[in-house]
Design an enzyme around this catalytic site. Sequence first.
Site, mmCIF file in Angstrom:
data_model
loop_
_atom_site.group_PDB
_atom_site.id
_atom_site.type_symbol
_atom_site.label_atom_id
_atom_site.label_comp_id
_atom_site.label_asym_id
_atom_site.label_seq_id
_atom_site.Cartn_x
_atom_site.Cartn_y
_atom_site.Cartn_z
ATOM 1 N N LYS A 63 -11.886 -4.102 17.944
ATOM 2 C CA LYS A 63 -10.529 -4.432 18.390
ATOM 3 C C LYS A 63 -10.418 -4.415 19.915
ATOM 4 O O LYS A 63 -9.431 -4.903 20.472
ATOM 5 C CB LYS A 63 -9.527 -3.428 17.823
ATOM 6 C CG LYS A 63 -9.549 -3.308 16.304
ATOM 7 C CD LYS A 63 -8.932 -4.498 15.622
ATOM 8 C CE LYS A 63 -8.840 -4.252 14.120
ATOM 9 N NZ LYS A 63 -8.247 -5.393 13.409
ATOM 10 N N ASP A 68 -4.411 -10.743 13.008
ATOM 11 C CA ASP A 68 -4.738 -9.375 13.406
ATOM 12 C C ASP A 68 -3.823 -8.975 14.561
ATOM 13 O O ASP A 68 -3.983 -9.441 15.693
ATOM 14 C CB ASP A 68 -6.211 -9.293 13.837
ATOM 15 C CG ASP A 68 -6.682 -7.858 14.037
ATOM 16 O OD1 ASP A 68 -5.929 -7.064 14.646
ATOM 17 O OD2 ASP A 68 -7.792 -7.546 13.584
ATOM 18 N N LYS A 110 -14.353 0.095 14.569
ATOM 19 C CA LYS A 110 -13.082 -0.626 14.675
ATOM 20 C C LYS A 110 -12.571 -0.604 16.111
ATOM 21 O O LYS A 110 -12.036 -1.604 16.596
ATOM 22 C CB LYS A 110 -12.050 -0.005 13.733
ATOM 23 C CG LYS A 110 -10.720 -0.736 13.732
ATOM 24 C CD LYS A 110 -9.770 -0.207 12.661
ATOM 25 C CE LYS A 110 -8.474 -1.009 12.655
ATOM 26 N NZ LYS A 110 -7.548 -0.560 11.588
ATOM 27 N N ASN A 147 0.847 -1.186 0.000
ATOM 28 C CA ASN A 147 0.000 0.000 0.000
ATOM 29 C C ASN A 147 0.886 1.241 0.000
ATOM 30 O O ASN A 147 2.116 1.143 -0.027
ATOM 31 C CB ASN A 147 -0.956 -0.007 1.197
ATOM 32 C CG ASN A 147 -0.216 -0.101 2.514
ATOM 33 O OD1 ASN A 147 0.523 0.818 2.892
ATOM 34 N ND2 ASN A 147 -0.398 -1.204 3.229
ATOM 35 N N LYS A 162 9.435 -15.913 -11.149
ATOM 36 C CA LYS A 162 8.678 -14.796 -11.709
ATOM 37 C C LYS A 162 7.596 -15.311 -12.649
ATOM 38 O O LYS A 162 7.857 -16.125 -13.540
ATOM 39 C CB LYS A 162 9.620 -13.854 -12.465
ATOM 40 C CG LYS A 162 8.900 -12.671 -13.090
ATOM 41 C CD LYS A 162 9.856 -11.778 -13.865
ATOM 42 C CE LYS A 162 9.099 -10.651 -14.563
ATOM 43 N NZ LYS A 162 10.004 -9.782 -15.346
#
Length: 399
Positions: free
Chosen positions: A347, A312, A343, A211, A290
Amino acid sequence: MDLTGKKIVLGLTGGIACYKAAELARGLTKAGAFVQVVMTEGATHFITAVTMQALSGNTVYTDQWDARIDNNMPHIDLTRDADAILIAPCSADFMAKLAHGGCDDLLSTLCLARPAGLPLLIAPAMNVEMWQNPATQRNATQLRADGIRLLGPDAGAQACGEIGMGRMLEAEQLLQHVMALFTPKLLVGKRVLLTAGPTFEAIDPVRGITNLSSGKMGYALARAALYAGAEVTLISGPTALTPPDGVLCLQVQTAREMHSAVMSHVANQQVFIAVAAVADWHVVNASAQKLKKQHGSLSSTPPTLQFALNPDILASVAALPNPPFCVGFAAESEQLLVHGEAKRRTKNVPLLVGNIAHAAFGQDDNTLTLFDEHGHTELPRADKQLLAERLIDEIARRL
């Protein structure tokens, strides 16, 4: 970090590392400090007083008989309104003077005559053999016993061509130490564990899923916690950032590696801050070679990727029998107020920090929303380091 209103007496002694003092003076003034440079005669052989005057914006003093001071006592007047003295570079000879109370020039006399309680920091810089010499080591021990703070030295290549301990810390490292000196020690005696950056899940040896997280917020929080007096461990995914000097940094790549590192280091931690943007899934059928498309074909069949859920990390820590104070981060693309509170509850953490991902990733500033049992609080857009300081204040208050 802001040094506005702080007066720093920057002393230079003879050594090639004087070139780093120029960058340090610039960094201190850029942070808002009033920098008063004092140089020994030896230092003037390596850098000119004109250079240091231009960088500091103030008159440079080299002579204990300088008549420009009204009462002709620069060794007294230059420190009476100072907030700290930093000698960088500090030669082996000058360390000996400090250890034994020698005062045969302006800088050494100024140090001996400094007011009680005025912090004195030195950044040793010398040849490796000089640093390792028993006499220098005895002096270093005495200086520490006298309350003088030694910053470094570091190991590496030296101007003389030899390699080893004795290099002066870089200007940015020294600037961080000065910043830390003036930060309220809200977390002194506390141990803080953080995660930062993205994770990377391999598809094949050259491709992967990641990301846009730069790691800047996590590294800023590690620095802010360190400055606040905490013992800090940072577990970082792949970033282009340099860990703050004084932080134990462990480099990982995948979410599972990060989970393992966190669970291996979470014992006896008082605070856990999960800043990293961790991948939710990893590729089960990653290729050992690859993946290639068929040559000459415009309709090559793309590979089919199979995914499995990653552990998590935040939930694992929060579920421990005696968890640390857990702070989670939520990077959302929409409906932050709804998803952030959801959340936090899912959590089971006391504090969650939310932001809009595309407005935060890779940026130097950010807007944060804090979620706790009482609702949510906005921290308006600001530099990430400033936000990190504010968040550390919030954590310390809740502790």
